[in-house]
Scaffold this active site. Structure first.
Site, mmCIF file in Angstrom:
data_model
loop_
_atom_site.group_PDB
_atom_site.id
_atom_site.type_symbol
_atom_site.label_atom_id
_atom_site.label_comp_id
_atom_site.label_asym_id
_atom_site.label_seq_id
_atom_site.Cartn_x
_atom_site.Cartn_y
_atom_site.Cartn_z
ATOM 1 N N CYS A 28 41.790 19.502 83.111
ATOM 2 C CA CYS A 28 40.216 19.185 83.105
ATOM 3 C C CYS A 28 39.891 17.811 83.236
ATOM 4 O O CYS A 28 39.973 17.525 84.385
ATOM 5 C CB CYS A 28 39.551 19.758 81.545
ATOM 6 S SG CYS A 28 37.746 19.767 81.576
ATOM 7 N N HIS A 136 41.328 25.469 82.120
ATOM 8 C CA HIS A 136 42.079 25.226 80.773
ATOM 9 C C HIS A 136 43.095 26.414 80.573
ATOM 10 O O HIS A 136 42.983 27.525 80.334
ATOM 11 C CB HIS A 136 41.292 25.316 79.791
ATOM 12 C CG HIS A 136 40.214 24.157 79.489
ATOM 13 N ND1 HIS A 136 40.353 23.080 79.038
ATOM 14 C CD2 HIS A 136 39.261 23.942 80.694
ATOM 15 C CE1 HIS A 136 39.592 22.210 78.970
ATOM 16 N NE2 HIS A 136 38.635 22.618 79.922
ATOM 17 N N GLU A 138 45.354 26.362 78.614
ATOM 18 C CA GLU A 138 45.561 26.752 76.959
ATOM 19 C C GLU A 138 44.349 27.740 76.678
ATOM 20 O O GLU A 138 44.522 28.102 75.446
ATOM 21 C CB GLU A 138 45.732 25.480 76.456
ATOM 22 C CG GLU A 138 44.179 24.742 76.129
ATOM 23 C CD GLU A 138 43.502 24.049 77.338
ATOM 24 O OE1 GLU A 138 43.959 24.172 78.542
ATOM 25 O OE2 GLU A 138 42.419 23.325 76.989
ATOM 26 N N ASP A 181 30.867 36.448 61.432
ATOM 27 C CA ASP A 181 30.101 36.017 60.757
ATOM 28 C C ASP A 181 30.939 35.857 59.470
ATOM 29 O O ASP A 181 31.690 36.713 58.789
ATOM 30 C CB ASP A 181 29.053 36.800 60.215
ATOM 31 C CG ASP A 181 28.068 36.885 61.353
ATOM 32 O OD1 ASP A 181 28.349 36.094 62.424
ATOM 33 O OD2 ASP A 181 26.831 37.602 61.352
HETATM 34 O O1 1PR Z 1 22.005 26.730 60.728
HETATM 35 O O2 1PR Z 1 23.641 25.245 61.838
HETATM 36 O O3 1PR Z 1 24.229 25.905 59.756
HETATM 37 O O4 1PR Z 1 24.165 27.609 61.437
HETATM 38 C C1 1PR Z 1 24.178 29.049 60.937
HETATM 39 C C2 1PR Z 1 24.853 29.795 61.662
HETATM 40 O O5 1PR Z 1 24.847 30.939 60.864
HETATM 41 C C3 1PR Z 1 23.766 30.122 62.777
HETATM 42 O O6 1PR Z 1 24.498 30.347 64.182
HETATM 43 C C4 1PR Z 1 23.264 31.761 62.371
HETATM 44 O O7 1PR Z 1 22.746 32.516 63.428
HETATM 45 C C5 1PR Z 1 24.311 32.143 61.673
HETATM 46 N N1 1PR Z 1 23.549 33.075 60.418
HETATM 47 C C6 1PR Z 1 23.381 32.604 59.155
HETATM 48 N N2 1PR Z 1 22.925 33.427 58.360
HETATM 49 C C7 1PR Z 1 23.451 34.886 59.082
HETATM 50 C C8 1PR Z 1 23.363 36.169 58.336
HETATM 51 O O8 1PR Z 1 23.866 36.912 59.144
HETATM 52 N N3 1PR Z 1 22.811 36.283 57.412
HETATM 53 N N4 1PR Z 1 24.679 35.117 60.970
HETATM 54 C C9 1PR Z 1 23.734 34.315 60.147
HETATM 55 C C10 1PR Z 1 24.013 35.183 62.222
HETATM 56 C C11 1PR Z 1 24.143 36.757 63.912
HETATM 57 C C12 1PR Z 1 24.977 36.995 64.997
HETATM 58 C C13 1PR Z 1 25.503 38.449 64.880
HETATM 59 C C14 1PR Z 1 24.803 39.075 65.948
HETATM 60 C C15 1PR Z 1 25.791 40.400 66.434
HETATM 61 N N5 1PR Z 1 24.691 36.253 63.043
HETATM 62 O O9 1PR Z 1 25.871 36.049 65.367
HETATM 63 O O10 1PR Z 1 26.929 38.284 64.961
HETATM 64 O O11 1PR Z 1 23.681 39.386 65.552
HETATM 65 O O12 1PR Z 1 25.752 41.272 65.558
HETATM 66 P P1 1PR Z 1 25.596 42.849 65.971
HETATM 67 O O13 1PR Z 1 26.407 42.999 67.354
HETATM 68 O O14 1PR Z 1 26.144 43.465 64.660
HETATM 69 O O15 1PR Z 1 24.125 43.150 66.010
HETATM 70 P P2 1PR Z 1 23.269 26.238 60.812
#
Ligand code: 1PR
Length: 507
Positions: A28, A136, A138, A181
């Site tokens: 890169c 990349h 890697e 998550d």
């Molecule tokens: O605000 O910079 O500290 O970031 C916090 C991060 O955590 C953000 O990216 C926010 O989207 C994520 N987040 C916070 N709370 C939750 C929660 O679920 N209670 N999760 C959360 C977000 C959403 C998706 C999920 C998709 C796909 N998760 O990433 O994986 O909706 O799900 P599905 O396929 O099952 O529908 P900061």
């Protein structure tokens, strides 16, 4: 170049590469700095060993920039492919960059492979014992590991037989991303969890993790009172998705808004362990912002991000802090003030390392004139609870707990202007429902920005991926629940994409 200069390594490196008789593998920026210079960050001089300058991809071609994802290589000579590159066969490799060099008669003796994205650009150089790749290795899965192994073994000839990766459509592949998550459960163990509309706790009367019926629930576990849903261990799951063909893996520390001393961030250990087993790009989000340790030590967002990069992250994803930065951007006549996490990390690590995660919730309105926010007429005959035909998507912070007077499209536009390289577009209404991506939302955001958009939330079956790639400009689609619960395999998603003629990476 600045760091090499400061450490007085420039001349030694220039002499080493110019001699060409000892092994060198540049990756890169390690390819880019061999040229005369780059127009990045207002102009940077290179080592000047190869004729040509790095220029930004041509925006007028209408493709998202950075060029992020798995693309093909075209070898410049069919008969005389350098042994290291011959190991790739016709497998795609992973690129992530906004600047590139183009082939010319002056650098022809160096160019071993090119690739196509808004025109032809140099993908690999080779001369004597010097090799350099814009992609990349890697992060290019098994294909890239074959290249690295060949380099380490000093293999000049024997290359492993490579199985052709089918007759699927070529070119930059649409990416399929697995998302984890992550948070601590009540026993203090770090687990992969999954919410329904961001509520990650079991309802106390049930221990099932099935989809919700789409009614609105408060976010981040405040709605249900049971245990935090536990869907597995972060590193093991990431390794599983790598083996099953995920094009990228994303970790979101969903309680990242809570204070933890920087040195103790549990996600750092997760990343270090994951990067020993996962050889596709890793993104980490949650808590990327200025932080203060309990003893009062302050860390800038750049320092927090640097800790994640050193631990193995390729990109950081910024959520809440990006919303606040966007609000300041609009209050400041659409100008950045140079202090936001997006601007500072983008300047130091490049736009391609900065993702902005958007957590919007739909707000129905009777007519476009009833709000100052930009509205969309909802498609497919959907209507709000009072028959509303229009909506906007309100940005939230802290995992959906608080809303702000900012629309998702406005946030994405501001994020791009401030230097973000990609948008991770979640949708609280669809999260965990399995009802499919919110096509209106993905269409609105992906047509408003020139950077790649990752559609997220709501995937329930392989057809939903085909649908979002066909109906919108998104570059990638992300899912969590269906993969965690083994309801759909990544290979099934890619099979459906391939059948529909959507370019996808296999093998
Ligand atoms: O605000 O910079 O500290 O970031 C916090 C991060 O955590 C953000 O990216 C926010 O989207 C994520 N987040 C916070 N709370 C939750 C929660 O679920 N209670 N999760 C959360 C977000 C959403 C998706 C999920 C998709 C796909 N998760 O990433 O994986 O909706 O799900 P599905 O396929 O099952 O529908 P900061």
């Amino acid at each position: 170049m600045g760091a090499l200069k400061e450490r007085k390594l420039l001349n030694a490196l220039r002499d080493y590469v110019a001699a060409g008789d000892r092994p060198f593998l540049g990756i890169c920026l390690g390819l880019q700095l061999l040229f005369e210079g780059s127009e990045e960050n207002g102009g940077v001089e290179g080592l000047g060993l190869i004729p040509g300058r790095m220029e930004r991809f041509d925006e007028r071609k209408g493709l998202p920039i950075p060029h992020i994802g798995w693309n093909d290589l075209k070898m410049t000579s069919k008969e005389d492919v350098p042994p290291l590159l011959s190991r790739l066969g016709d497998r795609r490799v992973y690129f992530v960059h906004s600047f590139r060099a183009t082939p010319s008669p002056a650098n022809a003796e160096w160019v071993a492979a090119t690739s196509e994205y808004a025109g032809e650009f140099i993908a690999a150089l080779s001369k004597g014992k010097v090799t350099a790749t814009q992609f990349h290795p890697e992060k290019s899965g098994a294909a890239g590991l074959d290249v690295l192994r060949g380099f380490l073994e000093g293999a000049d000839s024997s290359s492993p037989a490579v199985v052709s990766s089918s007759s699927a459509k070529r070119g930059l592949a649409k990416r399929v991303i697995a998302c984890l998550d992550v948070r601590a459960n009540d026993a203090g163990d770090l687990v992969v969890t999954k919410g329904d509309q961001y509520d990650v706790r079991e309802s106390s009367s049930s221990s099932s993790s099935s989809s919700s019926n789409g009614t609105q629930t408060p976010a981040s576990g405040s709605g249900s009172s049971g245990d935090v849903r536990n869907l597995g261990k972060p590193v093991d799951l990431a390794a599983r998705y790598y083996t099953e063909g995920a094009d990228e893996v994303t970790f979101l520390n969903i309680t990242g808004f809570r204070e933890t001393p920087l040195a103790d961030l549990p996600m750092l250990a997760v990343l270090r362990a994951a990067s020993e087993r996962v050889f596709v790009p890793l993104t980490v989000g949650g808590g990327i912002r200025e932080a203060t340790d309990p003893d009062g030590t302050r860390h800038s967002a750049l320092e927090v991000a640097a800790e994640y990069f050193r631990s193995g992250a390729d990109k950081v994803s910024i959520g809440s802090d990006a919303v606040e930065a966007a609000l300041r951007f609009y209050a400041n006549d659409k100008k950045g003030d140079g202090t936001s996490a997006i601007e500072r990390i983008s300047w130091s690590y490049g736009a391609q390392a900065v993702v902005v995660s958007v957590d919007p919730r739909r707000v129905w309105v009777a007519s476009p004139s009833s709000t100052e926010r930009p509205t969309v007429k909802v498609s497919n005959g959907q209507r709000g609870p009072n028959g509303e035909e229009y909506c906007w998507w309100q940005c939230t912070v802290k995992g959906g707990r608080e809303g702000r007077d900012l629309d998702a499209v406005e946030l994405a536009v501001a994020a791009e202007a401030l230097g973000a390289g990609e948008i991770l577009l979640n949708c609280i209404d669809r999260d965990g429902t399995g009802d499919g991506f919110d096509l209106d939302l993905v269409r609105a955001v992906s047509s408003a920005v020139g950077i790649p958009v990752i559609a997220s939330s709501g995937a329930g079956k392989p057809g939903h991926f085909k649908e979002v790639f066909e109906a919108t400009r998104c570059s990638a689609a992300l899912a969590a629940g269906i993969f965690h619960r083994h309801e759909v395999e990544i290979s099934e998603v890619k099979g459906a994409m391939s059948d529909a003629g959507i370019p996808t990476r296999v093998g």
